[in-house]
Scaffold this motif. Structure first.
Motif, PDB file in Angstrom:
ATOM      1  N   LEU A   1      -8.466 -10.679 -43.160  1.00  0.00           N
ATOM      2  CA  LEU A   1      -7.379 -11.484 -42.608  1.00  0.00           C
ATOM      3  C   LEU A   1      -6.093 -11.230 -43.395  1.00  0.00           C
ATOM      4  O   LEU A   1      -5.024 -11.006 -42.824  1.00  0.00           O
ATOM      5  CB  LEU A   1      -7.771 -12.959 -42.681  1.00  0.00           C
ATOM      6  CG  LEU A   1      -7.176 -13.869 -41.617  1.00  0.00           C
ATOM      7  CD1 LEU A   1      -7.761 -13.526 -40.262  1.00  0.00           C
ATOM      8  CD2 LEU A   1      -7.452 -15.330 -41.962  1.00  0.00           C
ATOM      9  N   GLN A   2      -6.209 -11.260 -44.724  1.00  0.00           N
ATOM     10  CA  GLN A   2      -5.037 -11.016 -45.582  1.00  0.00           C
ATOM     11  C   GLN A   2      -4.431  -9.652 -45.291  1.00  0.00           C
ATOM     12  O   GLN A   2      -3.211  -9.506 -45.214  1.00  0.00           O
ATOM     13  CB  GLN A   2      -5.437 -11.085 -47.056  1.00  0.00           C
ATOM     14  CG  GLN A   2      -5.519 -12.513 -47.579  1.00  0.00           C
ATOM     15  CD  GLN A   2      -5.825 -12.546 -49.067  1.00  0.00           C
ATOM     16  OE1 GLN A   2      -6.075 -11.524 -49.688  1.00  0.00           O
ATOM     17  NE2 GLN A   2      -5.803 -13.731 -49.629  1.00  0.00           N
ATOM     18  N   ALA A   3      -5.312  -8.657 -45.116  1.00  0.00           N
ATOM     19  CA  ALA A   3      -4.824  -7.302 -44.854  1.00  0.00           C
ATOM     20  C   ALA A   3      -3.977  -7.289 -43.595  1.00  0.00           C
ATOM     21  O   ALA A   3      -2.896  -6.700 -43.559  1.00  0.00           O
ATOM     22  CB  ALA A   3      -6.003  -6.340 -44.727  1.00  0.00           C
ATOM     23  N   VAL A   4      -4.449  -7.968 -42.548  1.00  0.00           N
ATOM     24  CA  VAL A   4      -3.721  -7.989 -41.277  1.00  0.00           C
ATOM     25  C   VAL A   4      -2.395  -8.724 -41.441  1.00  0.00           C
ATOM     26  O   VAL A   4      -1.371  -8.323 -40.880  1.00  0.00           O
ATOM     27  CB  VAL A   4      -4.591  -8.640 -40.183  1.00  0.00           C
ATOM     28  CG1 VAL A   4      -3.817  -8.746 -38.882  1.00  0.00           C
ATOM     29  CG2 VAL A   4      -5.855  -7.836 -39.988  1.00  0.00           C
ATOM     30  N   VAL A   5      -2.417  -9.814 -42.240  1.00  0.00           N
ATOM     31  CA  VAL A   5      -1.180 -10.577 -42.449  1.00  0.00           C
ATOM     32  C   VAL A   5      -0.147  -9.720 -43.185  1.00  0.00           C
ATOM     33  O   VAL A   5       1.029  -9.699 -42.822  1.00  0.00           O
ATOM     34  CB  VAL A   5      -1.479 -11.872 -43.242  1.00  0.00           C
ATOM     35  CG1 VAL A   5      -0.175 -12.537 -43.663  1.00  0.00           C
ATOM     36  CG2 VAL A   5      -2.306 -12.818 -42.402  1.00  0.00           C
ATOM     37  N   ILE A   6      -0.605  -8.972 -44.203  1.00  0.00           N
ATOM     38  CA  ILE A   6       0.331  -8.133 -44.965  1.00  0.00           C
ATOM     39  C   ILE A   6       0.934  -7.053 -44.077  1.00  0.00           C
ATOM     40  O   ILE A   6       2.130  -6.840 -44.060  1.00  0.00           O
ATOM     41  CB  ILE A   6      -0.386  -7.483 -46.178  1.00  0.00           C
ATOM     42  CG1 ILE A   6      -0.833  -8.555 -47.169  1.00  0.00           C
ATOM     43  CG2 ILE A   6       0.544  -6.497 -46.880  1.00  0.00           C
ATOM     44  CD1 ILE A   6      -1.688  -8.009 -48.283  1.00  0.00           C
ATOM     45  N   GLU A   7       0.072  -6.353 -43.349  1.00  0.00           N
ATOM     46  CA  GLU A   7       0.565  -5.284 -42.492  1.00  0.00           C
ATOM     47  C   GLU A   7      -0.422  -5.065 -41.350  1.00  0.00           C
ATOM     48  O   GLU A   7      -1.507  -4.516 -41.558  1.00  0.00           O
ATOM     49  CB  GLU A   7       0.720  -3.983 -43.299  1.00  0.00           C
ATOM     50  CG  GLU A   7       1.487  -2.929 -42.559  1.00  0.00           C
ATOM     51  CD  GLU A   7       1.136  -1.536 -43.046  1.00  0.00           C
ATOM     52  OE1 GLU A   7       1.796  -0.590 -42.638  1.00  0.00           O
ATOM     53  OE2 GLU A   7       0.187  -1.417 -43.831  1.00  0.00           O
ATOM     54  N   ALA A   8      -0.022  -5.491 -40.155  1.00  0.00           N
ATOM     55  CA  ALA A   8      -0.940  -5.437 -39.017  1.00  0.00           C
ATOM     56  C   ALA A   8      -1.297  -4.001 -38.661  1.00  0.00           C
ATOM     57  O   ALA A   8      -2.384  -3.726 -38.158  1.00  0.00           O
ATOM     58  CB  ALA A   8      -0.330  -6.149 -37.817  1.00  0.00           C
ATOM     59  N   ALA A   9      -0.378  -3.071 -38.952  1.00  0.00           N
ATOM     60  CA  ALA A   9      -0.600  -1.683 -38.543  1.00  0.00           C
ATOM     61  C   ALA A   9      -1.798  -1.050 -39.238  1.00  0.00           C
ATOM     62  O   ALA A   9      -2.298  -0.012 -38.805  1.00  0.00           O
ATOM     63  CB  ALA A   9       0.652  -0.858 -38.818  1.00  0.00           C
ATOM     64  N   VAL A  10      -2.258  -1.701 -40.329  1.00  0.00           N
ATOM     65  CA  VAL A  10      -3.374  -1.114 -41.075  1.00  0.00           C
ATOM     66  C   VAL A  10      -4.624  -1.025 -40.202  1.00  0.00           C
ATOM     67  O   VAL A  10      -5.444  -0.125 -40.342  1.00  0.00           O
ATOM     68  CB  VAL A  10      -3.642  -1.923 -42.374  1.00  0.00           C
ATOM     69  CG1 VAL A  10      -4.317  -3.238 -42.082  1.00  0.00           C
ATOM     70  CG2 VAL A  10      -4.477  -1.111 -43.337  1.00  0.00           C
ATOM     71  N   VAL A  11      -4.732  -1.975 -39.263  1.00  0.00           N
ATOM     72  CA  VAL A  11      -5.893  -1.966 -38.372  1.00  0.00           C
ATOM     73  C   VAL A  11      -5.885  -0.701 -37.531  1.00  0.00           C
ATOM     74  O   VAL A  11      -6.922  -0.072 -37.304  1.00  0.00           O
ATOM     75  CB  VAL A  11      -5.876  -3.220 -37.473  1.00  0.00           C
ATOM     76  CG1 VAL A  11      -7.076  -3.235 -36.547  1.00  0.00           C
ATOM     77  CG2 VAL A  11      -5.835  -4.475 -38.326  1.00  0.00           C
ATOM     78  N   LYS A  12      -4.693  -0.322 -37.098  1.00  0.00           N
ATOM     79  CA  LYS A  12      -4.556   0.870 -36.253  1.00  0.00           C
ATOM     80  C   LYS A  12      -5.012   2.105 -37.025  1.00  0.00           C
ATOM     81  O   LYS A  12      -5.674   2.983 -36.495  1.00  0.00           O
ATOM     82  CB  LYS A  12      -3.092   1.018 -35.852  1.00  0.00           C
ATOM     83  CG  LYS A  12      -2.897   1.328 -34.364  1.00  0.00           C
ATOM     84  CD  LYS A  12      -1.443   1.608 -34.106  1.00  0.00           C
ATOM     85  CE  LYS A  12      -0.932   0.826 -32.913  1.00  0.00           C
ATOM     86  NZ  LYS A  12       0.540   0.793 -32.909  1.00  0.00           N
ATOM     87  N   ARG A  13      -4.625   2.159 -38.321  1.00  0.00           N
ATOM     88  CA  ARG A  13      -5.012   3.315 -39.125  1.00  0.00           C
ATOM     89  C   ARG A  13      -6.514   3.367 -39.342  1.00  0.00           C
ATOM     90  O   ARG A  13      -7.098   4.439 -39.404  1.00  0.00           O
ATOM     91  CB  ARG A  13      -4.318   3.250 -40.494  1.00  0.00           C
ATOM     92  CG  ARG A  13      -2.880   3.708 -40.479  1.00  0.00           C
ATOM     93  CD  ARG A  13      -2.447   4.242 -41.839  1.00  0.00           C
ATOM     94  NE  ARG A  13      -2.659   3.332 -42.954  1.00  0.00           N
ATOM     95  CZ  ARG A  13      -1.868   2.299 -43.215  1.00  0.00           C
ATOM     96  NH1 ARG A  13      -0.853   2.030 -42.441  1.00  0.00           N
ATOM     97  NH2 ARG A  13      -2.097   1.521 -44.248  1.00  0.00           N
ATOM     98  N   ALA A  14      -7.107   2.174 -39.480  1.00  0.00           N
ATOM     99  CA  ALA A  14      -8.521   2.142 -39.828  1.00  0.00           C
ATOM    100  C   ALA A  14      -9.424   2.261 -38.615  1.00  0.00           C
ATOM    101  O   ALA A  14     -10.565   2.713 -38.727  1.00  0.00           O
ATOM    102  CB  ALA A  14      -8.841   0.852 -40.586  1.00  0.00           C
ATOM    103  N   ALA A  15      -8.919   1.854 -37.453  1.00  0.00           N
ATOM    104  CA  ALA A  15      -9.780   1.698 -36.280  1.00  0.00           C
ATOM    105  C   ALA A  15     -10.628   2.924 -35.927  1.00  0.00           C
ATOM    106  O   ALA A  15     -11.847   2.786 -35.770  1.00  0.00           O
ATOM    107  CB  ALA A  15      -8.937   1.252 -35.086  1.00  0.00           C
ATOM    108  N   PRO A  16     -10.014   4.146 -35.810  1.00  0.00           N
ATOM    109  CA  PRO A  16     -10.846   5.274 -35.382  1.00  0.00           C
ATOM    110  C   PRO A  16     -12.045   5.499 -36.301  1.00  0.00           C
ATOM    111  O   PRO A  16     -13.180   5.649 -35.817  1.00  0.00           O
ATOM    112  CB  PRO A  16      -9.869   6.463 -35.464  1.00  0.00           C
ATOM    113  CG  PRO A  16      -8.515   5.874 -35.477  1.00  0.00           C
ATOM    114  CD  PRO A  16      -8.626   4.517 -36.061  1.00  0.00           C
ATOM    115  N   THR A  17     -11.794   5.506 -37.618  1.00  0.00           N
ATOM    116  CA  THR A  17     -12.886   5.733 -38.567  1.00  0.00           C
ATOM    117  C   THR A  17     -13.916   4.619 -38.458  1.00  0.00           C
ATOM    118  O   THR A  17     -15.124   4.855 -38.501  1.00  0.00           O
ATOM    119  CB  THR A  17     -12.349   5.786 -40.007  1.00  0.00           C
ATOM    120  OG1 THR A  17     -11.066   6.366 -39.987  1.00  0.00           O
ATOM    121  CG2 THR A  17     -13.269   6.553 -40.899  1.00  0.00           C
ATOM    122  N   LEU A  18     -13.424   3.386 -38.350  1.00  0.00           N
ATOM    123  CA  LEU A  18     -14.310   2.222 -38.304  1.00  0.00           C
ATOM    124  C   LEU A  18     -15.231   2.313 -37.095  1.00  0.00           C
ATOM    125  O   LEU A  18     -16.453   2.177 -37.222  1.00  0.00           O
ATOM    126  CB  LEU A  18     -13.462   0.947 -38.255  1.00  0.00           C
ATOM    127  CG  LEU A  18     -14.224  -0.359 -38.382  1.00  0.00           C
ATOM    128  CD1 LEU A  18     -14.960  -0.406 -39.702  1.00  0.00           C
ATOM    129  CD2 LEU A  18     -13.277  -1.536 -38.263  1.00  0.00           C
TER     130      LEU A  18
END
Lengths: 502, 204
Positions: free
Chosen positions: B59-76
């Motif tokens: 949750l904290q990661a998304v609050v700091i920078e939502a775009a991080v999810v986009k970077r992580a999504a394919p690998t995840l």
């Protein structure tokens, strides 16, 4: 407590610490510690982990005296290179480099080194007396603890470790949970069931503390340091005249006093220790100074205060470990590991059952500090030369000592493999900005907390309210809760982040 | 800030992964009765705490920078899919479904490298391999061979190694190692090879 008892305790301590063999180990510890402190990238925790298996061949007194020597020796060594070449060998001497190196560039490296050494020695002496005075009453208090009190005290210790950890609170919290879980690997002594062993026979006894510590702090650090390109430009400055002027002494006097007090206080707190002490002292001196803007340009106050504080904190962090058996930081966890290798269960009973060990170790700390002052100033040239050893060779030697150290514990090759696993984990934690120290504390305290929880529940016939009904236990839990709430509150959190950024 | 969001995300996933795994493994540990808390009490509490901490970190990661999810999504997504496929496939051919952990672990490292760039792959592989090599050889091939193999692998982990210098240093280390641990401390470690290592069974 009567004064003559203090003296008889000290006399016993002196007789142990001044025996030729123990003096030798004290000397060796201080010497190795200084060397480690000088070298960046090799910390006292990793070194103590490396030497733990070797201490098995020593007497318990010798082992603990040497391990303690490594710790405070590292503080001295770290500040020497911080001042001379602007390379803080240890985290606790980062602030020393600010003004110390500035002084060195003005050709005043000598006075800076002398003040650092004398201030540290003064702080060490005061802190040793603090231990002598604080230990017996604390031990008495600890002897009245019921299992529930111990459980709550350990909870408090872990919470404070989270509060004091630099960086993310949630990460530190998670590291503690993870450490406690790892500590549960092996056979559950109460029921005989095995937990998380994957059917591997060598895991039935759990993973040794040394293996976890060496993997996380030794191997993990090698990987990280080899990944960083080496940038060590040696700017040796000429050291001319060690003697500080009368003016230097006058200006250092109050900072040393304040640093000793502040560091000594912060050292007792779990999660504190030398790093927090030196940073807080620097901030305090800057605030109190009439010319705060001059800090960083070679103010002797900026060397004297932090150096006294980190040494005082290094000493007083022994208090909770010696009296309650609770490690307040990773170094103290190593000391407990050293005790357990010799079959000594840390706790309030150590002082009564092994007074020679207890008091001998305390006096040896003072002796070691004195040795460091006498030794270090003439040896400075050698220490600076040590910086010429490139890390590519250091890495190889550390790796070898880790491997042989773990293998020598039980002659089990599988344990070397476990260490490799923890090395990878240690590197992952460094990459993710997770401090490994809380994990180590959880690893040590987790199984202990389970034992005390079970005893408390048995005594209360299954009533969990026992943790809230006993006044001591309740007090610990309330402090823990308040500390946790405070640190999560936004404005205090901001101030805390600023303090760590200084 | 970018790095911090990535760190929190990866840490969160790591905690959830380990906590979830511990819950799965510890699912059948007995809970006991309140007077006598059983084997499973603390593991379960700690696992849930770890998983919870992991989710807060996400949750904290998304609050700091939502775009991080986009970077992580394919690998995840890729790692999760691979992990499910392997676990399912393994159970189909009668092997342990736990093999699904392997792609999950590899996926985690790839993800970490994506959201926290700058992994030191070469030292990571070399130092880990060097440690494993030491463990696998010391009691069969003896201390000297184990040192040569393991320290050479370690030295290969950095481009800074100067091989002639390394050779000399290795000799010193061997002398020091054998001298200290075998002669001085008398540890029961073979100096010379005594047998073919167990994992080289086909050479017997």
């Amino acid at each position: 407590m009567e004064l003559d008892q203090v003296f008889s305790n000290l006399a016993l301590g002196f007789s142990v610490a001044f025996s030729p063999l123990n003096m030798f180990w004290c000397f060796m510890g201080a010497l190795i510690g200084t060397a480690i402190g000088v070298l960046p990238g090799v910390g006292p925790v990793a070194t103590m982990a490396l030497l733990l298996p070797i201490t098995y061949f020593l007497t318990p007194e010798g082992a603990l005296i040497m391990l303690a020597g490594i710790y405070y020796g590292a503080q001295y060594g770290g500040s020497t290179t911080a001042i001379l070449v602007n390379l803080p060998g240890e985290a606790s001497s980062v602030v020393t480099a600010l003004d110390g190196y500035a002084m060195a560039r003005q050709g005043r490296a000598g006075p800076a080194l002398a003040i650092a050494a004398l201030g540290s020695f003064f702080a060490g002496t005061v802190a040793t007396f603090a231990i002598v005075l604080a230990a017996p009453p604390l031990t008495k208090l600890a002897q009245q603890f019921a299992p529930a009190d111990y459980f709550s005290l350990m909870t408090l210790g872990l919470v404070l470790a989270v509060v004091m950890a630099s960086g993310s609170i949630m990460k530190a919290l998670g590291m503690i949970f993870l450490g406690m879980l790892l500590g549960l690997i092996g056979t559950d002594v109460n029921t005989g069931n095995t937990r998380f062993t994957f059917g591997i026979g060598d895991l039935f006894d759990g993973i040794g503390f040394v293996i976890v510590a060496m993997g996380l702090f030794g191997i993990g650090e090698i990987i990280k340091n080899l990944g960083d390109p080496e940038r060590r430009d040696l700017v040796s400055s000429k050291i001319s005249g060690l003697m500080p002027t009368r003016e230097d002494l006058r200006r250092s006097f109050m900072p040393v006093l304040r640093g000793t007090f502040l560091g000594g206080l912060l050292g007792i707190l779990p999660g504190g220790g030398a790093v927090l002490g030196s940073f807080s002292s620097y901030a305090l001196e800057k605030k109190l100074s009439p010319t705060p803007e001059k800090f960083g340009t070679g103010m002797i106050e900026g060397v004297a205060g932090p150096e006294a504080a980190n040494n005082a904190a290094a000493q007083t962090s022994f208090i909770p470990m010696l009296t309650l058996g609770i490690p307040s930081n990773a170094v103290m966890a190593m000391m407990i590991g050293g005790m357990m290798i010799h079959g000594i269960v840390p706790g309030p009973q150590v002082m009564e059952q092994k007074p020679d060990l207890f008091w001998g170790m305390i006096v040896s700390m003072w002796l070691g500090n004195a040795m460091l002052v006498i030794l270090n100033l003439p040896l400075i040239g050698i220490w600076v030369k040590m910086l010429l050893v490139p890390y590519r060779l250091l890495a190889i030697s550390i790796l070898f000592f880790c491997c042989i150290g773990v293998y020598s514990l039980n002659n089990l090759w599988s344990e070397v493999l476990f260490m490799a696993l923890f090395g990878v984990l240690g590197y992952v934690f460094i990459r993710l900005g997770c401090e490994p120290a809380p994990l180590l504390l959880g690893y040590l305290l987790g199984p202990l907390m389970e034992v005390y929880m079970r005893r408390a529940m048995l005594l209360s016939r299954g009533d969990a309210m026992v943790f809230l009904e006993r006044p001591l236990s309740l007090t610990f839990l309330i402090i823990a809760a308040v500390a946790l709430i405070l640190v999560i509150l936004p404005n205090i959190r901001k101030a805390r982040e600023e303090a760590f950024q200084e | 800030m970018r790095v911090r969001a990535g760190q929190e995300l990866a840490t969160g996933l790591l905690f959830i992964l380990i906590g979830g795994g511990a819950l799965y493994i510890g699912a059948d540990y007995p809970m006991g009765i309140p007077q006598r808390p059983g084997t499973g009490v603390l593991p379960r509490i700690l696992s849930w705490c770890l998983v919870g901490t992991g989710f807060v970190l996400l949750l904290q990661a998304v609050v700091i920078e939502a775009a991080v999810v986009k970077r992580a999504a394919p690998t995840l997504i890729g790692a999760t899919a691979a992990s499910v496929v392997v676990a399912f496939g393994a159970s189909m051919i009668g092997a342990e479904p736990a093999w699904g952990v392997l792609p999950a672990v590899i996926g985690f490292f790839l993800l970490m490298d994506r959201v926290v760039p700058g992994s030191a792959w070469r030292p990571l592989f070399a130092v880990t391999l060097a440690t494993v090599a030491f463990g696998m050889t010391v009691d069969s091939l003896g201390l000297i061979a184990a040192m040569v193999i393991s320290l050479t692998i370690c030295a290969a982990g950095t481009p800074e190694t100067r091989w002639p210098e390394y050779a000399g240093f290795l000799l010193i280390m061997i002398a020091l190692g054998v001298g200290t641990f075998v002669w001085l401390l008398g540890m029961p470690i073979p100096v010379w090879p005594v047998k073919v290592p167990d994992w080289l069974w086909f050479l017997r």
